[in-house]
Design an enzyme around this catalytic site. Sequence first.
Site, PDB file in Angstrom:
ATOM      1  N   LYS A 103     -27.405  22.149  -3.375  1.00  0.00           N
ATOM      2  CA  LYS A 103     -26.969  22.551  -4.720  1.00  0.00           C
ATOM      3  C   LYS A 103     -27.394  23.989  -4.939  1.00  0.00           C
ATOM      4  O   LYS A 103     -28.377  24.450  -4.347  1.00  0.00           O
ATOM      5  CB  LYS A 103     -27.627  21.667  -5.787  1.00  0.00           C
ATOM      6  CG  LYS A 103     -26.861  21.613  -7.079  1.00  0.00           C
ATOM      7  CD  LYS A 103     -25.721  20.621  -7.010  1.00  0.00           C
ATOM      8  CE  LYS A 103     -24.901  20.568  -8.260  1.00  0.00           C
ATOM      9  NZ  LYS A 103     -23.911  19.493  -8.214  1.00  0.00           N
ATOM     10  N   GLY A 215     -19.458  14.884 -23.487  1.00  0.00           N
ATOM     11  CA  GLY A 215     -19.131  16.035 -22.624  1.00  0.00           C
ATOM     12  C   GLY A 215     -17.627  16.075 -22.469  1.00  0.00           C
ATOM     13  O   GLY A 215     -17.001  15.052 -22.138  1.00  0.00           O
ATOM     14  N   GLY A 217     -15.758  18.600 -20.676  1.00  0.00           N
ATOM     15  CA  GLY A 217     -15.350  19.621 -19.721  1.00  0.00           C
ATOM     16  C   GLY A 217     -14.480  18.981 -18.657  1.00  0.00           C
ATOM     17  O   GLY A 217     -13.675  18.081 -18.951  1.00  0.00           O
ATOM     18  N   ASN A 218     -14.642  19.399 -17.420  1.00  0.00           N
ATOM     19  CA  ASN A 218     -13.812  18.882 -16.337  1.00  0.00           C
ATOM     20  C   ASN A 218     -13.908  17.356 -16.239  1.00  0.00           C
ATOM     21  O   ASN A 218     -12.899  16.646 -16.325  1.00  0.00           O
ATOM     22  CB  ASN A 218     -14.225  19.557 -15.017  1.00  0.00           C
ATOM     23  CG  ASN A 218     -13.505  18.980 -13.826  1.00  0.00           C
ATOM     24  OD1 ASN A 218     -13.755  17.845 -13.438  1.00  0.00           O
ATOM     25  ND2 ASN A 218     -12.571  19.723 -13.265  1.00  0.00           N
ATOM     26  N   GLY A 220     -15.431  15.014 -18.269  1.00  0.00           N
ATOM     27  CA  GLY A 220     -15.233  14.248 -19.498  1.00  0.00           C
ATOM     28  C   GLY A 220     -13.801  14.233 -20.001  1.00  0.00           C
ATOM     29  O   GLY A 220     -13.261  13.174 -20.337  1.00  0.00           O
TER      30      GLY A 220
END
Length: 426
Positions: A103, A215, A217-218, A220
Amino acid sequence: MKNTPFQNYLSNLEKAVSILGLSKEESDILRKPANTIEKKIKVDFEEGEKELNAYRVQFNNARGPYKGGIRFHEDADIDEVKALSAAMAIKCAVVNIPFGGAKGGVQFNPKHMSKHDIEKVARAFARAFANDIGIDKDIPAPDVYTNPSIMAIMLDEYEKTVGRSEPGVITGKPIELGGSLGRDSATAQGGAYVLAEFINTIFPKKKDLTVAVQGFGNAGSNVAKILHCMGYTIVAVSDSKGGVYSSQGIDPEHAIKVKHEKDDLTHMYCEGTVCDLEKLERDNAKIIKNGDIITMDCDILIPAALDGQIHKGNAKDVKAKIILELANGPTTPEADEILRDKGVTIIPDVLANAGGVTTSYFEWTQNRNGFYWTEEEVQERLKLIMVKAFTAVWKMSKEKGISLRNAAFALGVDRIIQASRLRGKV
Ligand code: NAD
């Protein structure tokens, strides 16, 4: 004192070690990262030069090259990035794709920053870490507050630095630069396949299930859209500014449009503090505070924002019976125990959100071959992998009488240790 994300990972690891009866020598491989690379990157912002903390943590590569996203966030410190890299190693093993775990992160707040300044951070990161990544070494991807356009910039800067074309070095790219069809919604789609399989196994006759998504974004917004199309009722959505609950159900397409235009979900009903009371009443809707969504009345809760959102302070008030963890690490170990005692089933992050990295694997495979698949081929292969992973986790959970989280961790750890044994490392 609150556990750090890496301590939470270690707590899940210890359970897997005990389930599998591993020796200390074997399990030590998964107690610390193989490489922790910390750099200060200088960025010449519009407002002047700044030095930012940037990290790449390469956790384990026994099963294949390191793989994992890059997060742009002010809380992306080394402990968080370490925990996320460990989760990536476990996740890739759970879905049985030939990657290890890594990461990256840059610790800064990209909100309210110009696109141009964010691009400068992306270029600085790619230059600084060009020798640490590579198509057969370590393959980054998007994560929180990074996206396909940022991956395109990083690819461009990386290729310029190393002096060759290497599209497979980064996944989650725009289609025009070798991205895979279906990658954008893959995390959500993978979660939806797993959820459908779980519901089919447990309550094959159950209809009219309600869902709350934290959330937008992508992960959610896509999961809300996909589940709505599958017949679930989305009763609540939220983002960092707040959210909306409606017992009648929310149309995710409308929520996406409002979020896109106003960057604030509450604008579905309100302009600032002025709300359309008639509309609120008609839809049996209300504006909710950011944290309230965790305890909303619903059948399925989907955390799709940041880690640690379900904790010992709110777990006892959770009303959902199923939690699908699209976010990484959204449930603390203390909350996990409270929820288990309440009879809530958690479909853990290392399984639920693995659709993203699985489709990244498809993208990497397509880049290597220079031959591209149709969206149907991507979906078919994704479904196959997600259903197979769910079935293996479910089977282990039933055979050993353990939670889905413990089963998923044990499955992933077992596969990594087997690969390490074959390499003569333990
Ligand atoms: P994103 O940046 O696209 O969206 C994050 C969303 O979370 C935004 O809508 C933001 O407003 C919201 N948010 C932030 N803080 C919040 C808070 N306190 N309460 C409510 N909402 C909040 O990020 P994403 O890619 O959708 O990732 C979301 C989560 O899913 C992360 O944990 C990420 O690690 C995980 N994940 C994402 C992918 C992927 O492919 N995108 C894959 C695996 C896991």
